[in-house]
Enzyme design. Sequence first.
Site, PDB file in Angstrom:
ATOM      1  NE  ARG A 164      -3.150 -18.310  11.072  1.00 19.36           N
ATOM      2  CZ  ARG A 164      -3.010 -17.164  11.219  1.00 19.36           C
ATOM      3  NH1 ARG A 164      -2.122 -17.001  11.499  1.00 19.36           N
ATOM      4  NH2 ARG A 164      -2.659 -16.585  10.232  1.00 19.36           N
ATOM      5  CB  CYS A 168       1.158 -14.289  13.074  1.00 18.31           C
ATOM      6  SG  CYS A 168       0.905 -15.587  12.486  1.00 18.31           S
ATOM      7  CE  LYS A 205      -1.302 -17.216   5.228  1.00 23.54           C
ATOM      8  NZ  LYS A 205      -1.259 -15.950   6.141  1.00 23.54           N
ATOM      9  CG  ASN A 206      -0.238 -13.935   2.604  1.00 22.66           C
ATOM     10  OD1 ASN A 206      -1.361 -14.569   3.286  1.00 22.66           O
ATOM     11  ND2 ASN A 206       0.952 -13.564   3.175  1.00 22.66           N
ATOM     12  NE  ARG A 244      -0.273  -8.873  11.064  1.00 27.40           N
ATOM     13  CZ  ARG A 244      -0.288 -10.054  10.578  1.00 27.40           C
ATOM     14  NH1 ARG A 244       0.162 -10.566  11.412  1.00 27.40           N
ATOM     15  NH2 ARG A 244      -0.066 -10.035   9.215  1.00 27.40           N
ATOM     16  CG  ASP A 257       4.914 -14.169   5.402  1.00 22.53           C
ATOM     17  OD1 ASP A 257       5.298 -13.047   6.216  1.00 22.53           O
ATOM     18  OD2 ASP A 257       3.600 -13.434   5.072  1.00 22.53           O
TER      19      ASP A 257
HETATM   20  C1  UD1 Z   1       0.919  -9.046   4.812  1.00 23.04           C
HETATM   21  C2  UD1 Z   1       0.563 -10.859   4.724  1.00 23.04           C
HETATM   22  C3  UD1 Z   1       1.497 -11.053   5.986  1.00 23.04           C
HETATM   23  C4  UD1 Z   1       2.589 -10.574   5.737  1.00 23.04           C
HETATM   24  C5  UD1 Z   1       2.310  -9.112   4.862  1.00 23.04           C
HETATM   25  C6  UD1 Z   1       3.344  -8.111   5.132  1.00 23.04           C
HETATM   26  C7  UD1 Z   1      -2.186 -11.410   4.427  1.00 23.04           C
HETATM   27  C8  UD1 Z   1      -3.245 -12.316   4.288  1.00 23.04           C
HETATM   28  N1  UD1 Z   1      -0.643 -11.256   5.620  1.00 23.04           N
HETATM   29  O1  UD1 Z   1      -0.176  -8.609   5.792  1.00 23.04           O
HETATM   30  O2  UD1 Z   1       1.722 -12.305   5.645  1.00 23.04           O
HETATM   31  O3  UD1 Z   1       2.900 -11.363   5.716  1.00 23.04           O
HETATM   32  O4  UD1 Z   1       1.480  -8.667   4.286  1.00 23.04           O
HETATM   33  O5  UD1 Z   1       3.775  -8.991   3.804  1.00 23.04           O
HETATM   34  O6  UD1 Z   1      -2.220 -11.328   3.138  1.00 23.04           O
HETATM   35  N2  UD1 Z   1       0.066  -1.283   9.542  1.00 23.04           N
HETATM   36  C9  UD1 Z   1      -0.051  -0.530  10.415  1.00 23.04           C
HETATM   37  N3  UD1 Z   1      -1.755   0.026  10.461  1.00 23.04           N
HETATM   38  C10 UD1 Z   1      -2.538  -0.611   9.439  1.00 23.04           C
HETATM   39  C11 UD1 Z   1      -1.928  -1.159   8.504  1.00 23.04           C
HETATM   40  C12 UD1 Z   1      -0.599  -2.117   8.077  1.00 23.04           C
HETATM   41  O7  UD1 Z   1       0.294   0.607  11.039  1.00 23.04           O
HETATM   42  O8  UD1 Z   1      -3.351  -0.301   9.205  1.00 23.04           O
HETATM   43  C13 UD1 Z   1       1.252  -1.947   9.732  1.00 23.04           C
HETATM   44  C14 UD1 Z   1       2.074  -3.616  10.164  1.00 23.04           C
HETATM   45  O9  UD1 Z   1       1.483  -3.302  11.628  1.00 23.04           O
HETATM   46  C15 UD1 Z   1       3.077  -3.350   9.341  1.00 23.04           C
HETATM   47  C16 UD1 Z   1       3.158  -2.856   8.633  1.00 23.04           C
HETATM   48  O10 UD1 Z   1       2.420  -1.596   8.435  1.00 23.04           O
HETATM   49  O11 UD1 Z   1       3.724  -3.257  10.512  1.00 23.04           O
HETATM   50  C17 UD1 Z   1       2.790  -3.790   7.266  1.00 23.04           C
HETATM   51  O12 UD1 Z   1       1.753  -4.489   7.053  1.00 23.04           O
HETATM   52  P1  UD1 Z   1       0.808  -5.094   6.446  1.00 23.04           P
HETATM   53  O13 UD1 Z   1       1.190  -4.597   5.034  1.00 23.04           O
HETATM   54  O14 UD1 Z   1      -0.644  -4.699   5.972  1.00 23.04           O
HETATM   55  O15 UD1 Z   1       1.057  -6.453   6.189  1.00 23.04           O
HETATM   56  P2  UD1 Z   1      -0.997  -7.417   5.983  1.00 23.04           P
HETATM   57  O16 UD1 Z   1      -1.164  -6.979   4.943  1.00 23.04           O
HETATM   58  O17 UD1 Z   1      -1.408  -7.624   8.348  1.00 23.04           O
END
Ligand code: UD1
Length: 422
Positions: A402, A116, A22-23, A121, A307
């Site tokens: 999902r 989720c 998925k990711n 986020r 995850d």
């Molecule tokens: C992706 C994965 C998710 C996984 C996560 C961490 C997908 C579709 N989802 O989510 O399954 O759990 O990586 O491995 O690939 N953050 C900020 N500002 C931002 C972006 C992120 O503060 O602009 C914070 C988030 O709140 C979180 C941390 O950074 O605490 C990591 O998030 P991130 O690595 O961006 O996760 P996702 O890309 O949302």
Amino acid sequence: MDAIQIYGGNRLKGQVRIQGSKNAVLPILAATLLINGTCKLENCPDISDVHHMLRLMESLCCVIEKKGHCLFINAKEVSGCDMPPDSVCVMRSSIMLLGALLARTGCVRMQYPGGCVIGRRPIDLHLSGLRKMGVRIEEREDGFFAETGNRKLCGIHHRFPFVSVGATENLVLAAALADGVTVLENAAKEPEITALCDFLVRAGADIEGIGTGRLVIRGVERLHEVTYRVPADRIVAGTYVAAALSCGGEICLTEAPCRQMDAVLCAASCMGAEICEEEDRLWIACRGKRRMLPVLRTDIYPGFPTDLQSAFLTAMSLAGEDSVTGVIEETIFEDRFRIVPELRKMGAKITCRDCRVFVTGVRYLEGTVLKAEELRGGAALVLAGAAAKGETIVYGRHYIERGYEDICQDLSALGVRCRKTD
Ligand code: UD1
């Protein structure tokens, strides 16, 4: 009823093929928007997040044909700025379309994305990187409007203040066709980023440092059509490893991405699993008593994936009464222990303190009625049901769908008595 009904207590025995990731597929779907032609994606998982993404892309004039697990995506006519709010709200990965769409059409209007419920986020890292590349972004309470002012995005030297998978993907997508060189420091190294870069390189992008925390992307004039096979899903494979730990027994996972699973297999082996890897086959045998993991800390790749934290929480809950207390520390998301009250209803002994939980093993869990509130937590509750005595019903099946093509079919192949109830 949107539920899964499970009669637990069987030891596992059987074999399952691991679906496409998925990711990995979601940002690759976004990448097809950069290509003025038709791309073929093989091994696409048939999951609702992909269905939502395809609906969003169709609303942007992509023509999509589906043949089994193969998708043909024609993005020749991509146009439009407005993303349908209902799709954006249910899926956080819709933010992934931002970088690619700006590169292609020069403007995007969208609501803040959903996804989720696992804590705050934000998308500030995505937006600040894109602003630096020359995008003007107007933020409102519920969403934003972004535009390039008919100019190409420009290459930047950028250091992420902390690692973000999504922000890294978005900037890689924006940089592939940008003017000049983009250097991304402190970039995420997750295998899904590697898959995205591999896809782009095959399509003609110029990216160095793939698999490291420093990506150098030299913008090219255009990308060309490509055929790509989506890699297997390490999180789905890890979920079934946790199923074997929770229920006991012997299972074989075919097409498992073993090389991306070191931290997970190491944790499983510390809990007493015997593991045998053979190319893309993974055998897990859990014969004796499970041992408690003294400490499990989630981390960015190659650390233990957030995850799979919930699935291992289920397994650790069942580590037996005479074991030491185990601690799980969640370092990525702030609110990712929502299944604790549900597991407690089944007899699990877990206490929460800030971003940690303390687990005292029990010999068995009791089946009951549970409610999933998010994808990975929902899958972990299904595992708890598979290990528990008696009947468990997990409501909120749509969350699990999902990311899992058919968790009931997979677990049935491993000997669990479970079925969807409508
Ligand atoms: C992706 C994965 C998710 C996984 C996560 C961490 C997908 C579709 N989802 O989510 O399954 O759990 O990586 O491995 O690939 N953050 C900020 N500002 C931002 C972006 C992120 O503060 O602009 C914070 C988030 O709140 C979180 C941390 O950074 O605490 C990591 O998030 P991130 O690595 O961006 O996760 P996702 O890309 O949302």
